[in-house]
Design a protein around this motif. Structure first.
Motif, PDB file in Angstrom:
ATOM      1  N   ASP A 219      -0.455   6.333   4.567  1.00 41.83           N
ATOM      2  CA  ASP A 219      -1.288   5.578   3.625  1.00 41.83           C
ATOM      3  C   ASP A 219      -0.854   4.112   3.564  1.00 41.83           C
ATOM      4  OD1 ASP A 219      -2.708   7.852   3.070  1.00 41.83           O
ATOM      5  OD2 ASP A 219      -1.646   8.309   1.199  1.00 41.83           O
ATOM      6  N   VAL A 223      -3.276   0.918   4.569  1.00 41.02           N
ATOM      7  CA  VAL A 223      -3.574  -0.155   3.615  1.00 41.02           C
ATOM      8  C   VAL A 223      -3.142  -1.504   4.166  1.00 41.02           C
ATOM      9  CG1 VAL A 223      -2.948  -1.109   1.359  1.00 41.02           C
ATOM     10  CG2 VAL A 223      -3.531   1.311   1.549  1.00 41.02           C
ATOM     11  N   VAL A 272      -0.417  -6.510  -1.995  1.00 39.47           N
ATOM     12  CA  VAL A 272      -1.030  -5.189  -1.857  1.00 39.47           C
ATOM     13  C   VAL A 272       0.012  -4.079  -2.002  1.00 39.47           C
ATOM     14  CG1 VAL A 272      -2.127  -3.618  -0.199  1.00 39.47           C
ATOM     15  CG2 VAL A 272      -2.986  -5.945  -0.461  1.00 39.47           C
ATOM     16  N   GLU A 275       0.946  -3.804  -5.715  1.00 46.64           N
ATOM     17  CA  GLU A 275      -0.118  -3.289  -6.569  1.00 46.64           C
ATOM     18  C   GLU A 275      -0.417  -1.812  -6.318  1.00 46.64           C
ATOM     19  OE1 GLU A 275      -3.449  -5.812  -5.864  1.00 46.64           O
ATOM     20  OE2 GLU A 275      -2.671  -7.475  -7.098  1.00 46.64           O
ATOM     21  N   GLN A 276      -0.388  -1.382  -5.060  1.00 50.24           N
ATOM     22  CA  GLN A 276      -0.812  -0.024  -4.740  1.00 50.24           C
ATOM     23  C   GLN A 276       0.340   0.966  -4.608  1.00 50.24           C
ATOM     24  OE1 GLN A 276      -3.971   0.703  -2.005  1.00 50.24           O
ATOM     25  NE2 GLN A 276      -4.805  -1.376  -2.127  1.00 50.24           N
TER      26      GLN A 276
END
Length: 306
Positions: A219, A223, A272, A275-276
């Motif tokens: 993942d 991303v 990113v 945040e994720q």
């Protein structure tokens, strides 16, 4: 202002831990005396469990203080993992206590001893009150700390054990069922071992620098590769420096670009990731599309030599 707030919160947390250590130590002494006077093994078993709780709180308090030390030349990531080490020590000790209780309980099956029910009920009642107070002192802190959560769960289990001891003492008074004391000891030991073995894998996983729970490398790569101008990502490593502190390093292949554009891609990637995936520390090695990764070339060279 935020730093001052955190400092005050930590100070309040330390005072709660000290208070919890104090009441648990007094309770342990009372239970040991009560267990010896009454002949109740389950009361002594509960005392040993409380003693392990007090010890775990002491270790947790010391680890909290060590964990606040800033990074230095000797520990460049800081000392926050000290709480994880403390958790490991507490869990191993807990398992040893559980095994010892089983050994003692089996011995009682072959050599029963008289038990004074009233002493058991009174001392266990006091223990129940202290266990509830200790659980209340550590509840708020347990939400964000694996170490304190373990201590909180121990105190909840102690409260349940005290309820069981009261029931056993009552059954001894009413029906003379002395065997209930031994059975209860085995139940307490079983619960202690279940707690220890259920939390141990997560602690070892963190110390072995395993990936955070629920985080998939696939993942992360997917991303990262969706960020503009990123061609591919490889050599991805993600681990927890300490609880709630995730680190990542990766090689990022990008299209040929100027230095400002490279910095823009790096900034977008870090944003990113934070945040994720809650990555608080990331190290990204940028490679131009078409170039050969030095680490990959060295790895292939080592494999051919082997």
């Amino acid at each position: 202002m935020a730093h001052e707030h955190n400092h005050n919160t930590e100070a309040i947390g330390d005072k709660r831990l000290i208070a919890a250590i104090g009441v648990n130590t007094v309770l342990t002494l009372a239970q040991v005396v009560g267990g010896i006077v009454s002949g109740s093994l389950s009361l002594i078993a509960d005392a040993l469990h409380n003693l392990s709780d007090a010890a775990s709180l002491v270790i947790a308090l010391i680890a909290r203080k060590i964990g606040r030390k800033p990074p230095d030349a000797f520990k460049t990531f800081g000392y926050r993992r000290s709480e994880t080490i403390a958790a490991l020590i507490n869990l191993v000790t807990l398992i040893i206590v559980g095994l010892y209780l089983i050994y003692e309980a089996i011995g009682r099956f072959f050599a029963p001893q008289p038990i004074e029910g009233w002493t058991v009920v009174v001392v266990a009642g006091i223990a129940l009150i202290v266990d509830v107070v200790t659980a209340l002192l550590t509840y708020t802190m347990s939400k964000n700390s694996m170490n304190i959560k373990a201590a909180f769960l121990h105190n909840v289990s102690d409260a349940l054990a005290s309820v069981g001891v009261i029931i056993a003492g009552t059954l001894i008074l009413l029906y003379g069922w002395y065997w209930t004391d031994t059975v209860l000891t085995l139940m307490i030991a079983g619960y202690v071992l279940w707690q220890g073995f259920s939390m141990l894998p997560k602690t070892i996983h963190l110390l072995m620098e395993g990936a955070p729970e629920g985080v998939s490398i696939t993942d992360i790569i997917n991303v990262m590769e969706q960020v503009d101008d990123v061609v591919s990502v490889h050599h991805v490593h993600v681990w927890e420096i300490a609880e709630h502190s995730t680190a990542l390093e990766a090689h990022v292949v990008i299209k040929k670009a100027s230095l400002p554009e490279i910095e823009r891609v790096k900034t977008d990637l870090k944003r990113v990731l934070h945040e994720q995936f809650k990555v608080s520390h990331s190290t990204l090695e940028m490679e131009l599309d078409g170039s050969v990764c030095i680490d990959t070339r060295q790895a292939d060279s080592h494999r051919s030599e082997a």
